[in-house]
Design a protein around this motif. Structure first.
Motif: not given
Length: 400
Positions: A237-256
């Protein structure tokens, strides 16, 4: 064997996931149980562990896990600022990416998703991979567009002719090379692994791949710390810090859980890839012995077997032949419960959803010819020699 007796042949599935799972069942279940016990389901420690292992296998510094191979393509493009689709208000752009029309749909759709325009160029008939000479022609034919990158596809598990693409890049300063390596984990070109050849690379771990998850998963690899950091930010989601969105990203995390399974399988992959090469060599021998091969290289004279470039190490994600009367042959084999698949029956430039790009039938004759002739036969490390003999005998019976 007379043709009427073919119905007595054993079934041969196109793929059989159960065979591989039975060999590593305890390892996989232990890895899954460990994740479930930890309750770290999203970006847990197994994700970073797999990313490091995959990056090392690809001889690069960085691996960024994501939700799918399709997302990996988008992440690589977006991380390289191609298309500027991450801007809150996208600007008009003439960014373009040249790629192959003979590939899975995601190769082109990811370019559009990034906010750029896909430009197609034709393939080399021997390898089915994007032709660097055709790319040069496409660049010259589109002077009004800002061609930011070329996206060669390592189709069926064989690397594109990377010497030609690096020469192309030297002639066009600033041009990026991004590998669509979705089918080619473990393949090499001049000894260098897929994933290390371009400025970035994209892998899919869809369950049919030679390195496969137990669901969707993907990976971006790169030598660039800048691209790696940006891809990691965009996948969350464009986060470098949690809940601070520097850009418009996406939710594309790899499941553990997927990462844990992939790291287990990665340890076995070199042996599995060698088994695939051995199976391909056996297919070649069986087809030669059956007298089914074309002497001219054209299907009018018989089957055309897969070609391996002398500078490439193929991993045979698929074993793909060119076949006369391909569709009739496939139906014949289906009736005898022998699995096959056509990758791909309609080139991307002729897909209805991409009609706005303005291409027509005849624009890419090699891609169109391949789409009419290719047939993938059963190929997985656990395939038995007697099953290969069954496949070849059925094909011999059809042409007899």
């Amino acid at each position: 064997m007379p043709s009427e007796a073919v119905t007595t042949l054993q079934p041969v599935p196109m793929l059989d996931f159960a065979r591989q799972f039975s060999q590593i069942r305890e390892e996989i279940l232990a890895a899954v149980e460990s994740v479930c016990t930890s309750q770290r389901f999203i970006l847990g420690p197994e994700v970073s562990s797999f990313e490091r292992a995959a990056a090392e296998a690809c001889s690069v510094a960085h691996g960024i896990g994501c939700a799918s191979g399709t997302d990996a393509l988008w992440l690589a493009l977006a991380a390289a600022h191609i298309g500027d689709s991450t801007e809150a208000v996208p600007a008009a752009t003439s960014d373009a990416v040249i790629t192959s029309p003979f590939s899975f749909f995601a190769t082109a759709s990811a370019i559009l998703r990034a906010g750029a325009k896909p430009i197609f160029a034709d393939i080399e008939p021997l390898t089915f991979n994007l032709s660097a000479a055709s790319v040069q022609t496409a660049i010259e034919a589109n002077p009004h567009l800002n061609v930011k990158a070329v996206l060669p596809v390592h189709l069926y598990g064989q690397c594109a002719d990377w010497d030609s693409f690096t020469a192309l890049q030297r002639n066009h300063p600033g041009l990026l090379l991004i590998e669509d390596a979705a089918q080619a984990f473990g393949a090499t070109w001049n000894g260098a692994p897929a994933g290390s050849l371009g400025d970035a690379a994209c892998f899919s771990f869809y369950p049919t791949k030679n390195l496969s998850a137990i669901g969707d998963a993907g990976l971006v690899t790169t030598k660039s710390p800048t691209l790696a950091e940006r891809a990691s930010m965009l996948r969350a989601h464009g986060m470098r810090r949690r809940y601070f969105h520097d850009e418009i990203g996406w939710n594309s995390r790899l499941d553990t859980i997927q990462a844990a399974v992939l790291e287990i399988k990665l340890k076995h992959l070199p042996a599995w890839n060698q088994q695939r090469r051995d199976l391909a060599a056996r297919y070649n021998q069986l087809f030669l012995a059956a007298g089914l091969l074309s002497s001219s290289g054209a299907i009018a004279d018989g089957l055309v077997l897969p070609y391996t470039h002398p500078r490439a190490q193929h991993v045979f994600h698929q074993y793909v032949i060119r076949a006369p009367r391909r569709d009739e042959l496939r139906e014949f084999l289906t009736q005898r419960k022998i699995g096959t698949e056509v990758y791909y029956p309609l080139p991307l430039h002729l897909q209805e959803s991409l009609a706005s790009l303005g291409y027509r039938a005849g624009d890419f004759p090699e891609s169109e010819r391949a789409a009419a002739e290719v047939l993938a036969l059963p190929m997985y490390p656990e395939l038995r020699e007697d099953e290969q003999q069954t496949v070849v005998e059925a094909i011999r019976s059809f042409y007899a």
